[in-house]
Enzyme design. Structure first.
Site, PDB file in Angstrom:
ATOM      1  N   THR A  64       0.982  -0.961  -0.122  1.00 57.78           N
ATOM      2  CA  THR A  64       0.642  -0.196  -0.365  1.00 57.78           C
ATOM      3  C   THR A  64       0.306   1.180   0.140  1.00 57.78           C
ATOM      4  O   THR A  64       1.906   1.272  -0.268  1.00 57.78           O
ATOM      5  CB  THR A  64      -0.952  -0.348   1.249  1.00 57.78           C
ATOM      6  OG1 THR A  64      -1.954   1.516   1.123  1.00 57.78           O
ATOM      7  CG2 THR A  64      -0.806   0.227   2.316  1.00 57.78           C
ATOM      8  N   LYS A  68       3.152   0.781  -3.731  1.00 64.04           N
ATOM      9  CA  LYS A  68       2.834   0.019  -4.760  1.00 64.04           C
ATOM     10  C   LYS A  68       3.382   0.918  -6.140  1.00 64.04           C
ATOM     11  O   LYS A  68       3.948  -0.908  -7.249  1.00 64.04           O
ATOM     12  CB  LYS A  68       1.113   0.325  -5.573  1.00 64.04           C
ATOM     13  CG  LYS A  68       0.466   0.583  -4.037  1.00 64.04           C
ATOM     14  CD  LYS A  68      -0.765   0.800  -4.563  1.00 64.04           C
ATOM     15  CE  LYS A  68      -2.231   0.272  -3.237  1.00 64.04           C
ATOM     16  NZ  LYS A  68      -3.008   0.532  -3.829  1.00 64.04           N
TER      17      LYS A  68
END
Length: 280
Positions: A64, A68
């Site tokens: 997250t 990413k």
């Protein structure tokens, strides 16, 4: 034997992923453990080396904010969609290699279906320019939407994504964040907010022209904690159909778990667990 799953990012204090997966894993009666690893940027490389080590217990992990895209140089392979997006939210260890996937778009798409949102031949506005924005936008290009416009601050980053959207035959344009108040909201059917604004402990607000919204609009905020962000609260006040990010979290996590293990988690159980935690 590798049995360890988890999530990397920073911050992770808000993340429900560990408890949701723990609940689903207990129901499946399988020997997996899901943890969270809050990493500083200078710790990312050593973590990836540890994950790839043959003595590691790590099967795979979610990715997250803010990793990413930053994680990609440390991966050995990308699946077709992740390569097209240049963004990863799922990593799996297999045969001595770390492979990246992206299930964000699928999680959002299943949220649309679950909430009976009509998306075919509809115009979509996405706020943001990060990995989630990419995953959602490119997945939607494969599902008969009419247009996807991108509202963000990073013109170069978003114009590249807009060009890739247009290469699929779908209309797209970049809109500068400074023009937010002047948006022609009537041009859009679905509005998707993908920035961290609205998340707990995030400073700032979205100066959106809420007064232009009607009951004909569907507004989605991928933030899930709090369940109703300021963005959703104000959109709801003007009649828009509002959806938080909890279902997307559960469905993208479901598909990640299936990639790692081949097993299917109980998404309804995960949703009930999440709502009980956030509403309690």
């Amino acid at each position: 034997m590798r049995r360890l799953l988890g999530i990397i990012g920073n911050p992770l204090g808000h993340s429900l992923s560990p408890i949701l997966h723990k609940t689903a894993i207990e129901k499946l009666s399988v020997n997996y453990i899901y943890e969270k690893w809050e990493l500083a940027e200078n710790e990312l490389e050593s973590f990836m080396e540890k994950a790839k080590n043959e003595d590691s217990s790590i099967v795979g992990f979610n990715v997250t904010i803010p990793y990413k895209e930053k994680i990609i140089p440390y991966l050995d392979e990308l699946d077709t969609l992740a390569a097209k997006l240049n963004a990863v939210n799922t990593v799996k260890y297999e045969d001595g290699k770390l492979k990246g996937y992206n299930t964000d778009g699928l999680g959002l798409f299943e949220t649309l279906i679950r909430n009976n949102v009509q998306y075919e031949n509809k115009n979509i506005l996405i706020l943001g320019s990060g990995g989630a924005c990419k995953g959602i936008a490119m997945f939607l290009t494969e599902n008969k939407v009419a247009r996807i416009d991108l509202l963000a601050r990073n013109k170069q980053k978003v114009e590249d994504l807009s060009s890739r959207i247009k290469s699929t035959g779908i209309g797209s344009s970049f809109i500068d964040w400074s023009d937010l108040r002047n948006l022609a909201i009537d041009d859009y059917n679905i509005i998707i907010q993908t920035t961290p604004l609205g998340m707990e402990n995030q400073v700032g607000e979205i100066e959106f022209p809420y007064e232009k919204l009607t009951s004909a609009h569907t507004v989605i905020d991928i933030v899930y904690n709090p369940l109703e962000t300021d963005f959703l609260k104000k959109s709801k006040a003007y009649g828009a159909k509002c959806i938080n990010g909890l279902e997307m979290l559960v469905y993208q996590g479901y598909h990640s778990f299936k990639i790692w293990t081949g097993l299917e988690e109980d998404t309804e159980l995960m949703l009930r667990t999440a709502y009980s935690l956030l509403e309690g």
